[in-house]
Write a protein that holds these residues in place. Sequence first.
Motif, PDB file in Angstrom:
ATOM      1  N   GLN A   1       0.835  -1.202   0.000  1.00 57.68           N
ATOM      2  CA  GLN A   1       0.000   0.000   0.000  1.00 57.68           C
ATOM      3  C   GLN A   1       0.868   1.249   0.000  1.00 57.68           C
ATOM      4  O   GLN A   1       2.020   1.223   0.464  1.00 57.68           O
ATOM      5  CB  GLN A   1      -0.908   0.000   1.226  1.00 57.68           C
ATOM      6  N   ALA A   2       0.311   2.320  -0.502  1.00 59.17           N
ATOM      7  CA  ALA A   2       1.003   3.605  -0.488  1.00 59.17           C
ATOM      8  C   ALA A   2       1.434   3.941   0.932  1.00 59.17           C
ATOM      9  O   ALA A   2       0.681   3.744   1.886  1.00 59.17           O
ATOM     10  CB  ALA A   2       0.114   4.695  -1.057  1.00 59.17           C
TER      11      ALA A   2
ATOM     12  N   GLY B   1       3.935   2.428   2.345  1.00 57.84           N
ATOM     13  CA  GLY B   1       4.625   1.255   2.851  1.00 57.84           C
ATOM     14  C   GLY B   1       6.079   1.194   2.417  1.00 57.84           C
ATOM     15  O   GLY B   1       6.600   2.107   1.764  1.00 57.84           O
TER      16      GLY B   1
ATOM     17  N   PRO C   1       2.129   5.250  -5.552  1.00 53.00           N
ATOM     18  CA  PRO C   1       1.712   4.526  -6.769  1.00 53.00           C
ATOM     19  C   PRO C   1       2.638   4.748  -7.957  1.00 53.00           C
ATOM     20  O   PRO C   1       2.829   3.831  -8.767  1.00 53.00           O
ATOM     21  CB  PRO C   1       0.307   5.079  -7.023  1.00 53.00           C
TER      22      PRO C   1
ATOM     23  N   VAL D   1       2.464  -0.611  -6.133  1.00 50.80           N
ATOM     24  CA  VAL D   1       2.030   0.189  -4.991  1.00 50.80           C
ATOM     25  C   VAL D   1       0.586   0.611  -5.216  1.00 50.80           C
ATOM     26  O   VAL D   1       0.277   1.289  -6.195  1.00 50.80           O
ATOM     27  CB  VAL D   1       2.924   1.423  -4.799  1.00 50.80           C
ATOM     28  N   SER D   2      -0.272   0.200  -4.333  1.00 47.38           N
ATOM     29  CA  SER D   2      -1.693   0.537  -4.455  1.00 47.38           C
ATOM     30  C   SER D   2      -2.004   1.803  -3.661  1.00 47.38           C
ATOM     31  O   SER D   2      -1.395   2.074  -2.625  1.00 47.38           O
ATOM     32  CB  SER D   2      -2.556  -0.620  -3.953  1.00 47.38           C
ATOM     33  N   SER D   3      -2.961   2.549  -4.169  1.00 48.93           N
ATOM     34  CA  SER D   3      -3.318   3.820  -3.512  1.00 48.93           C
ATOM     35  C   SER D   3      -4.379   3.607  -2.440  1.00 48.93           C
ATOM     36  O   SER D   3      -4.938   2.537  -2.312  1.00 48.93           O
ATOM     37  CB  SER D   3      -3.821   4.819  -4.545  1.00 48.93           C
TER      38      SER D   3
END
Length: 114
Positions: A13-14, A16, A87, A112-114
Amino acid sequence: QVQLVESGGGLVQAGGSLKLSCTASRGIFTGNPMGWYRQGPGNQRELIARISRDGSADYADSVKGRFTVSRDNAKATVFLQMNSLAPEDTALYLCNVPGLLFNWGQGTQVTVSS
């Protein structure tokens, strides 16, 4: 045989962190600087971090202050500690010797997910 093997990528996740590793054949690691590159979707491959054989490092502006490159000469391994991921850091990450560019390894995907 010259070989570069990257590992440590994944989905995060963003905000991280991830730590990447690249193990190189000793014949290309010893005495050479090492670099981390990345290639995002639709983008050209870019050098984002470079470490000299004595450990001095420099970074692309896009990662400066967030990423840290290090190396373990005894293990012929270079690392990339990535913090505060965003991201836009989503890419395939690869290592190589800047200026010499041996055959590329498979890379390790960072998403990387937002």
